[in-house]
Design an enzyme around this catalytic site. Structure first.
Site, PDB file in Angstrom:
ATOM      1  CB  THR A  39       2.041  -4.422  -3.884  1.00 32.49           C
ATOM      2  OG1 THR A  39       2.406  -4.737  -5.392  1.00 32.49           O
ATOM      3  CG2 THR A  39       2.587  -4.427  -2.731  1.00 32.49           C
ATOM      4  CD  GLN A  91       5.958  -0.992  -3.079  1.00 31.28           C
ATOM      5  OE1 GLN A  91       4.565  -0.789  -4.081  1.00 31.28           O
ATOM      6  NE2 GLN A  91       5.762  -2.693  -3.249  1.00 31.28           N
ATOM      7  CG  ASP A 143       3.803   2.949  -5.061  1.00 30.02           C
ATOM      8  OD1 ASP A 143       3.668   3.406  -6.687  1.00 30.02           O
ATOM      9  OD2 ASP A 143       3.579   2.400  -4.896  1.00 30.02           O
ATOM     10  N   GLY A 149      -4.415  -3.143  -7.600  1.00 25.48           N
ATOM     11  CA  GLY A 149      -4.822  -1.935  -8.474  1.00 25.48           C
ATOM     12  C   GLY A 149      -4.170  -0.204  -8.593  1.00 25.48           C
ATOM     13  CB  SER A 194       1.583   2.152  -0.679  1.00 26.57           C
ATOM     14  OG  SER A 194       0.372   1.037  -0.904  1.00 26.57           O
ATOM     15  CB  SER A 195      -3.204   3.145  -3.690  1.00 20.55           C
ATOM     16  OG  SER A 195      -2.646   4.452  -4.385  1.00 20.55           O
ATOM     17  CB  THR A 205      -1.551  -5.061  -5.776  1.00 19.01           C
ATOM     18  OG1 THR A 205      -0.349  -4.257  -6.144  1.00 19.01           O
ATOM     19  CG2 THR A 205      -1.244  -4.833  -4.303  1.00 19.01           C
TER      20      THR A 205
END
Length: 586
Positions: free
Chosen positions: A421, A440, A443, A490, A468-469, A403
């Protein structure tokens, strides 16, 4: 990385409604969307120029070229993103997705743009399970055709450009088109990441063909790399608009590549054509007289950052300082509490009820803070029961690190904080027309229920967005004026990285550069991940005396924080020394 109320500020979020466990289709959970309009104030006559902080100097220069031509922060974001997709393809690109937070200096409005990928219509909750019902090995899932979601970055940027662009759509693509045609020198980091990839998994044929020499070794740093297919792709999007990406030859190639072995996916032309970016209200809370705005679901970043801050607001963090074991101990314990709630309750809120108001309720966070001891660590951390929560299974989502984040302030005072990302290193490692496709969908939680049979909030489903974060964040001072923007790559460690930088700046009075350079300590799991090279032996010993146990790595070195802060002396930037970023003005 996708806020907290002090006493006397009213909470404007409505209480969350409960959704039935195992709900299969999207349900507009509007109670979860922030009804709060940020009380940001227009900057007035802006006299501070502009600035860009991003992960590669070539991408920064691409954005600065657009700012010098009179472009807005969004115009420059298009230039930065398209350049990053070329010079930092391991982290982001047009084959992936993004979240953008935008501040309009003229109106004072803060808008959240959601360009998250979505699962194809053919996806099921068994997406990453084998025939026996066991989760697939991580890298098997990553490089499979099942991992690709519909890319959202281009559609999201176009939506933001329609509302905030100052230059013609195609103008912002020109720096990256030229860079791809003329070539760029491979950076040390790109070479290093290509080398590291070989330690994790056998690189795909696409990665080998693009970045390896005849002997299978990564091309050395300094090698001139040209990518005419990428230039042609960008030129098509620049001249024909997003339709050139989501329909026609480019879309057909994306679908064909995703449908190839191993483990072909179900991504279809209909999935690409149907993609729509979302325009959301940000989640905003207060922290020690400041207002913090970030992303809500499907990102957990804003909730995780604000929950951690909300717990820490019950302590005098300013009295500790960056060398204090007590301050870092509190930070670790607050993270542990925020992460376990985030893991349990946050997912795509069109599919499951996410108790945002409860997770960020000041009384609830105070009760969580009461679990923290200043003399020892918690033996075990369990999810809390925030108001409005539905019982959920324990999460089984992994963590990856591909990302990037950048911050832009234009010469009108408008601000973009954008995290972008392709998910893992080089995404799914499948390349189409000069760019890599995302992975993706990994995730999502690979399991759909936990060991007790409870449904997991972040399980896959058709049309669902994986949690997501990403935590693009904008902070306003006590008078409602823009103060700073920050974010980081991260994986799920983004929450720890962004919160660390904010504590450093807002509580410990550090400069942006000093704050991003602080040690990374990530407490999603135990033992805690530690960036040992940046933590003093005295600090580590002090934390161990309080019962903290550490492991090296675990993403602790993987941040890429970028910050722009407005100070009485003007704009001041910070770029994470762990990557190749810079902060520069036009």
């Amino acid at each position: 990385m996708r806020q907290i109320l002090i006493s006397g500020l009213a909470l404007v979020l409505a209480a969350c409604a409960s959704a039935p466990a195992g709900l299969q289709g999207p349900t507009q959970n509007k109670a979860n969307q922030a009804a709060h309009t940020p009380e940001a104030k227009p900057a007035g006559v802006w006299q501070h120029g502009g600035m860009i902080a991003a992960a590669n100097p070539l991408a920064v220069e691409a954005g600065l070229e657009v700012l010098r031509a009179g472009g807005s922060a969004v115009d420059a974001a298009i230039a930065v993103q398209t350049a990053l997709g070329l010079v930092e393809p391991q982290s982001s690109g047009i084959g992936g997705g993004a979240f953008m937070l935008h501040y309009d200096a003229q109106t004072g409005d803060v808008t959240a743009y959601d360009g998250r990928e979505v699962a194809p219509a053919g996806a099921t909750d068994r997406l990453f399970l084998d025939e026996a019902g066991a989760p697939l090995p991580f890298w098997t899932a990553v490089k499979s055709g099942r991992s690709q979601g519909v890319p959202g970055a281009i559609a999201m940027l176009h939506l933001a450009w329609q509302e905030h662009g100052k230059l013609p759509w195609g103008r912002s693509f020109q720096p990256a088109i030229k860079l791809a045609s003329d070539g760029f020198k491979i950076s040390p980091r790109l070479n290093t990441v290509a080398t590291q990839l070989k330690r994790f998994t056998e690189p795909s044929p696409d990665v080998v063909a693009y970045l390896m020499d005849a002997s299978g070794n990564p091309l050395p740093a300094g090698t001139l790399l040209k990518n005419q297919p990428y230039a042609d792709t960008l030129n098509a999007i620049a001249t024909q608009g997003p339709k050139a990406f989501y329909e026609g030859p480019i879309a057909r190639d994306i679908v064909a590549r995703s449908g190839q072995a191993p483990m072909p996916g179900t991504l279809s032309l209909a999935d690409l054509k149907a993609y729509k970016p979302a325009k959301l209200e940000p989640i905003c809370r207060s922290y020690r007289e400041r207002k913090v705005c970030g992303m809500g679901p499907p990102s957990s970043g804003g909730i995780g950052v604000m929950a951690t801050l909300g717990i820490l607001e019950n302590f005098d963090m300013a009295a500790t300082g960056p060398q204090s074991a007590l301050g870092w101990h509190r930070f670790i314990e607050a993270q542990r509490l925020a992460y376990v709630d985030r893991d349990t309750y946050v997912a795509d809120d069109r599919y499951v009820a996410v108790p945002i108001a409860g997770l960020l309720d000041a009384t609830y966070l105070k009760s969580r803070a009461a679990l923290i001891s200043d003399t020892s660590t918690m033996a075990k951390v369990e999810p809390g029961e925030p108001p409005g929560a539905v019982k959920r299974g324990r999460d089984a989502t992994g963590n990856v690190f591909g990302t990037s984040h950048f911050v832009i302030v234009d010469n009108r005072g408008n601000v973009v904080s954008m995290t972008t990302t392709v998910e893992s290193l080089f995404g799914s490692q499948r390349m189409v027309r000069g760019f890599f496709l995302n992975n993706q969908l990994t995730d999502f939680s690979f399991a759909n229920v936990d060991a007790k049979g409870e449904p997991i909030a972040n399980a896959p489903a058709a049309g669902k967005k994986p949690r997501s974060s990403m935590a693009p964040t904008i902070v306003f001072d006590k008078d409602g004026h823009f103060e700073l923007a920050v974010g980081s790559p991260g994986g799920n460690a983004i929450i720890a990285y962004v919160t660390k930088a904010m504590i450093g700046m807002l509580d410990w009075n550090l400069s942006p550069q000093e704050a991003v350079a602080l040690p990374n300590i990530i407490a999603r799991t135990s033992p805690v991940a530690l960036d040992r090279s940046r933590a003093s032996p005295e600090l580590i010993q002090g934390l161990e005396a309080l019962g903290q146990k550490f492991r090296d790595g675990g993403g602790a070195e993987g941040s890429g924080l970028h910050v722009i802060r407005l100070t009485p002396q003007g704009l001041v930037g910070g770029a994470d020394p762990r990557r190749e970023g810079v902060a520069r003005q036009p």
